[in-house]
Write an enzyme that holds these catalytic residues in place. Structure first.
Site, PDB file in Angstrom:
ATOM      1  N   HIS A 184       8.757   1.535  18.581  1.00  0.00           N
ATOM      2  CA  HIS A 184       7.454   1.762  17.565  1.00  0.00           C
ATOM      3  C   HIS A 184       7.663   3.248  17.102  1.00  0.00           C
ATOM      4  O   HIS A 184       7.264   3.274  17.529  1.00  0.00           O
ATOM      5  CB  HIS A 184       6.187   1.468  18.415  1.00  0.00           C
ATOM      6  CG  HIS A 184       4.968   1.750  17.445  1.00  0.00           C
ATOM      7  ND1 HIS A 184       3.776   0.870  17.956  1.00  0.00           N
ATOM      8  CD2 HIS A 184       4.679   2.246  15.930  1.00  0.00           C
ATOM      9  CE1 HIS A 184       2.951   1.222  16.958  1.00  0.00           C
ATOM     10  NE2 HIS A 184       3.055   2.324  16.191  1.00  0.00           N
ATOM     11  N   GLU A 214       2.483  -4.578  21.958  1.00  0.00           N
ATOM     12  CA  GLU A 214       3.786  -3.161  22.345  1.00  0.00           C
ATOM     13  C   GLU A 214       4.448  -3.863  22.865  1.00  0.00           C
ATOM     14  O   GLU A 214       5.504  -2.774  23.664  1.00  0.00           O
ATOM     15  CB  GLU A 214       2.800  -2.399  22.895  1.00  0.00           C
ATOM     16  CG  GLU A 214       1.946  -1.527  21.836  1.00  0.00           C
ATOM     17  CD  GLU A 214       2.873  -0.492  21.027  1.00  0.00           C
ATOM     18  OE1 GLU A 214       3.052  -1.284  19.991  1.00  0.00           O
ATOM     19  OE2 GLU A 214       2.607   0.941  20.871  1.00  0.00           O
ATOM     20  N   ARG A 273       2.521  -4.063  12.450  1.00  0.00           N
ATOM     21  CA  ARG A 273       2.235  -4.097  13.543  1.00  0.00           C
ATOM     22  C   ARG A 273       2.589  -5.448  14.414  1.00  0.00           C
ATOM     23  O   ARG A 273       2.567  -6.128  13.155  1.00  0.00           O
ATOM     24  CB  ARG A 273       0.167  -4.612  13.571  1.00  0.00           C
ATOM     25  CG  ARG A 273      -0.317  -3.315  13.738  1.00  0.00           C
ATOM     26  CD  ARG A 273      -0.261  -2.111  14.650  1.00  0.00           C
ATOM     27  NE  ARG A 273      -0.616  -1.550  14.797  1.00  0.00           N
ATOM     28  CZ  ARG A 273      -0.726  -0.014  14.315  1.00  0.00           C
ATOM     29  NH1 ARG A 273       0.568   0.272  13.915  1.00  0.00           N
ATOM     30  NH2 ARG A 273      -1.527   1.208  14.264  1.00  0.00           N
ATOM     31  N   ILE A 284       6.875  -2.817  10.006  1.00  0.00           N
ATOM     32  CA  ILE A 284       7.183  -1.882  11.302  1.00  0.00           C
ATOM     33  C   ILE A 284       6.024  -1.667  11.044  1.00  0.00           C
ATOM     34  O   ILE A 284       4.953  -0.463  11.554  1.00  0.00           O
ATOM     35  CB  ILE A 284       7.826  -0.539  10.629  1.00  0.00           C
ATOM     36  CG1 ILE A 284       6.895  -0.484   9.231  1.00  0.00           C
ATOM     37  CG2 ILE A 284       9.072  -0.538  10.456  1.00  0.00           C
ATOM     38  CD1 ILE A 284       7.568   0.522   7.918  1.00  0.00           C
ATOM     39  N   GLY A 332       0.210  -1.399   0.222  1.00  0.00           N
ATOM     40  CA  GLY A 332       0.052   0.102  -0.049  1.00  0.00           C
ATOM     41  C   GLY A 332       0.909   0.996  -0.081  1.00  0.00           C
ATOM     42  O   GLY A 332       1.607   1.918  -1.025  1.00  0.00           O
ATOM     43  N   ARG A 333       0.956   2.483   0.961  1.00  0.00           N
ATOM     44  CA  ARG A 333       1.286   3.501   0.602  1.00  0.00           C
ATOM     45  C   ARG A 333       2.147   3.185   1.119  1.00  0.00           C
ATOM     46  O   ARG A 333       4.197   3.916   0.477  1.00  0.00           O
ATOM     47  CB  ARG A 333       0.475   4.681   1.976  1.00  0.00           C
ATOM     48  CG  ARG A 333      -1.094   4.750   0.564  1.00  0.00           C
ATOM     49  CD  ARG A 333      -1.604   6.179   1.788  1.00  0.00           C
ATOM     50  NE  ARG A 333      -2.482   6.100   1.572  1.00  0.00           N
ATOM     51  CZ  ARG A 333      -3.460   6.060   1.750  1.00  0.00           C
ATOM     52  NH1 ARG A 333      -3.556   5.005   2.758  1.00  0.00           N
ATOM     53  NH2 ARG A 333      -5.212   6.310   1.726  1.00  0.00           N
TER      54      ARG A 333
HETATM   55  C1  DGY Z   1       0.253   4.291  13.205  1.00  0.00           C
HETATM   56  O1  DGY Z   1      -0.293   5.809  12.897  1.00  0.00           O
HETATM   57  O2  DGY Z   1      -0.500   3.228  13.291  1.00  0.00           O
HETATM   58  C2  DGY Z   1       1.658   4.584  13.570  1.00  0.00           C
HETATM   59  O3  DGY Z   1       1.663   3.132  14.119  1.00  0.00           O
HETATM   60  C3  DGY Z   1       1.933   5.279  14.895  1.00  0.00           C
HETATM   61  O4  DGY Z   1       2.320   6.004  14.509  1.00  0.00           O
END
Ligand code: DGY
Length: 335
Positions: free
Chosen positions: A289, A272, A243, A241, A159-160
């Site tokens: 994170h 987390e 989840r 990066i 995606g982006r």
């Molecule tokens: C988001 O925007 O979901 C990031 O994980 C937090 O910066």
């Protein structure tokens, strides 16, 4: 509804320019000390507001929505990922949910690329060697990593953010492979010289570095399961990066420890918090994170929050509405 009458409850400390602008436009309740709000405090704030400017870490589940009364009409999430929000439960109570897509993609991609470089090139080990006094001068055979150029990067969820990573990867001489539900726009695919894999399993067995960039949904929980992680070749690295919940971290740590996976660069963890095994695993770079953590992205995220609230306050549809079955399924943004 006039904008001045809107009450916006903010759950965490936001950058000063964002809070100042919010306060200029709406009646705001801020959280100056940034301490995460308890469930009871969240509900209390939400019940006294028209809009809750929430963020990652605020657990807005079905029980939360069952406890909020009729006043709350918008959750303006500060962040792209909305896996902490039960959007269906919100919508069932007549509450819209918005997020902040796009504005953090480039910064998040920089950090993913930093991990793509850092793990094979043993960057953090090198820093530690200097700090611990283990560096006694150059040696032809010391601190050898693996070359990045010429390797195959497999992006799960183009995606982006995934696309921004692909552009960087291409510039570093990696070839781009990706798995999505459907192929991306053919022009973009051609420009990135990207190879689409309908089968995630087959892509995993083929690539040298895996980058996780899909959103966390019930369908992607432990998408990189133990079975799938076992498909990776022993020289492969995993970067996440998005989840933590998307990767079975215990399995990942086990396989790294057993030499079945070469290493990992992780900015996110299930719940987390990195599990013990990951701390002990070799060739692992763990970050707290912080992939989208630039002041510029945080201010732009704040601007998206303000635009969404302002549109809502003026009686229009907020632009970044999270639409179930569309945004939830669409490849990704969370970073
Ligand atoms: C988001 O925007 O979901 C990031 O994980 C937090 O910066």
């Amino acid at each position: 509804m006039s904008a001045k009458k809107i009450t916006v409850a903010v759950t965490r400390k936001l950058p000063n320019p964002v809070e100042t602008r919010l306060a200029g436009l709406f009646d705001v309740v801020l959280n100056d000390d940034d301490a995460p709000l308890s469930r009871a405090a969240l509900i209390e704030r939400a019940n006294k507001a028209d809009v809750l400017a929430a963020t990652l870490g605020d657990r807005l589940d079905a029980a939360f929505f069952a406890a909020v009364g009729g006043r709350l009409k918008l959750i303006a999430n500060f962040g792209a990922g909305t896996d902490h929000i039960d959007v269906a439960a919100a919508n069932a109570r007549g509450i819209q949910v918005t997020n902040t897509p796009s504005v953090l993609a480039e910064d998040a991609a920089d950090m993913a690329m930093a991990l793509v470089l850092a793990v094979p090139r043993r960057l953090v080990e090198g820093v530690r060697a200097i700090e611990s006094g283990a560096f006694h001068g150059w040696s032809p055979t010391w601190m050898l990593g693996r070359r990045v150029r010429g390797k195959k990067l497999g992006i799960i969820g183009l995606g982006r953010v995934g696309e921004a990573i692909a552009r960087r990867a291409k510039a570093f001489g990696l070839s781009v492979h990706y798995h999505n539900r459907t192929p991306i726009n053919p022009h973009v695919e051609e420009e990135l010289e990207a190879t689409y894999w309908d089968s995630l399993d087959q892509m995993l067995a083929h690539v040298d570095i895996v980058s996780v960039n899909c959103p966390h949904t019930p369908a992607t929980f432990h998408l990189l399961s133990r079975r799938r992680l076992k498909l990776l070749q022993p020289h492969t690295y995993v970067v996440n990066i998005s989840r933590g919940e998307i990767v079975d971290e215990t399995a990942l740590a086990d396989l790294i420890e057993d030499g079945k996976i070469a290493g990992a660069g992780l900015d996110v963890f299930e719940g987390e918090s990195p599990n013990e095994k990951l701390f002990r695993a070799p060739n692992v770079v763990l970050l707290p994170h912080m992939a989208s953590a630039t002041i510029e992205s945080r201010i732009e995220m704040g601007e998206r929050v303000i635009i969404n609230i302002k549109m809502f306050a003026d009686g229009h549809k907020p632009p970044d509405r999270v639409i179930l079955g569309l945004d939830q399924d669409r490849t990704p943004d969370p970073a």
